[in-house]
Design a protein around this motif. Structure first.
Motif, PDB file in Angstrom:
ATOM      1  N   GLU A 138      29.019 -28.606   9.804  1.00 53.25           N
ATOM      2  CA  GLU A 138      27.969 -29.402   9.172  1.00 53.25           C
ATOM      3  C   GLU A 138      28.498 -30.819   8.995  1.00 53.25           C
ATOM      4  O   GLU A 138      29.602 -31.009   8.475  1.00 53.25           O
ATOM      5  CB  GLU A 138      27.579 -28.833   7.803  1.00 53.25           C
ATOM      6  CG  GLU A 138      26.695 -27.605   7.873  1.00 53.25           C
ATOM      7  CD  GLU A 138      25.303 -27.864   8.440  1.00 53.25           C
ATOM      8  OE1 GLU A 138      24.716 -28.938   8.182  1.00 53.25           O
ATOM      9  OE2 GLU A 138      24.804 -26.977   9.150  1.00 53.25           O
ATOM     10  N   THR A 175      18.781 -28.892   8.310  1.00 52.14           N
ATOM     11  CA  THR A 175      19.797 -29.800   7.793  1.00 52.14           C
ATOM     12  C   THR A 175      19.884 -31.027   8.697  1.00 52.14           C
ATOM     13  O   THR A 175      19.366 -31.018   9.831  1.00 52.14           O
ATOM     14  CB  THR A 175      21.186 -29.126   7.757  1.00 52.14           C
ATOM     15  OG1 THR A 175      21.620 -28.880   9.111  1.00 52.14           O
ATOM     16  CG2 THR A 175      21.164 -27.831   6.970  1.00 52.14           C
ATOM     17  N   THR A 177      22.466 -32.032  10.243  1.00 58.41           N
ATOM     18  CA  THR A 177      23.210 -31.612  11.439  1.00 58.41           C
ATOM     19  C   THR A 177      22.273 -30.925  12.417  1.00 58.41           C
ATOM     20  O   THR A 177      22.314 -31.209  13.622  1.00 58.41           O
ATOM     21  CB  THR A 177      24.363 -30.658  11.052  1.00 58.41           C
ATOM     22  OG1 THR A 177      25.227 -31.337  10.140  1.00 58.41           O
ATOM     23  CG2 THR A 177      25.146 -30.210  12.272  1.00 58.41           C
TER      24      THR A 177
END
Length: 189
Positions: A138, A175, A177
């Motif tokens: 991440e 997210t 990422t």
């Protein structure tokens, strides 16, 4: 966070992933459909070397070599990655003016843009490597911000050259990422 710090952090993640790499892992498939882990990692190192050459004026791979995926790791991938990263850190530490032009395999550009591209490349390919190894990566907020900004500029023209796949729609609540990797044509899940 400055460009050098982001580069160092991306490189540290890559070295950490390679440190735990077994020789059998090099044959695993990667999220880049045409490449296994060895090819992916060779491309990643070649990218670091190519942009180091832009900063230090030394030799680096040609565009064809950069995208070939040809093995440059030999029998000690960690040593090759560490050498490449060390050269990169020395090269980029010499840049005093981030607006000064450097000549990369992608053409002439400001040094600040070039270090952003190589950092983006290392971040993205570290995600690829982690994914191939069954690990999770991440990006933190600063890494994701850089990756989103660079990706928006870099990916569309390279997608036309078939160097990136079509954007994948990330799930609601993805997210940062996952959004970065989806934009680059990778399945974030």
């Amino acid at each position: 966070m400055d460009s050098l710090e982001l580069l160092h952090r991306a490189d540290a993640r890559l070295v950490g992933l390679v440190t735990g790499l077994g020789m059998d892992d090099l044959d695993l498939p990667s999220p880049c459909s045409e490449w296994n882990v060895r090819s992916l990692l060779s491309h990643t190192v070649a990218s670091i070397d190519a942009f180091s050459a832009a900063a230090d004026g030394g030799s680096g791979p040609t565009e064809q070599e950069l995208f070939s995926g040809a093995d440059i790791l030999g029998s000690d991938p960690l040593a090759v990655v560490q050498r490449s990263v060390e050269r990169s850190h020395r090269a980029w530490a010499t840049i005093a003016d981030w607006q000064a032009p450097v000549t990369s395999v992608l053409g002439e550009m400001p040094a600040g843009q070039a270090i952003g591209i190589v950092t983006y490349s290392t971040l993205l390919h570290s995600w690829d490597l982690a994914r191939a190894l069954g690990r999770r990566v991440e990006f933190d907020d600063a890494e994701a911000e850089l990756a989103e900004a660079v990706g928006q500029q870099l990916v569309p023209p390279l997608r036309q050259q078939e160097l990136f796949g079509e954007e994948v729609n990330p799930a609601n609540g993805a997210t940062a990422t996952q959004r970065v990797v989806a934009f680059s044509g990778r399945s974030p899940l």
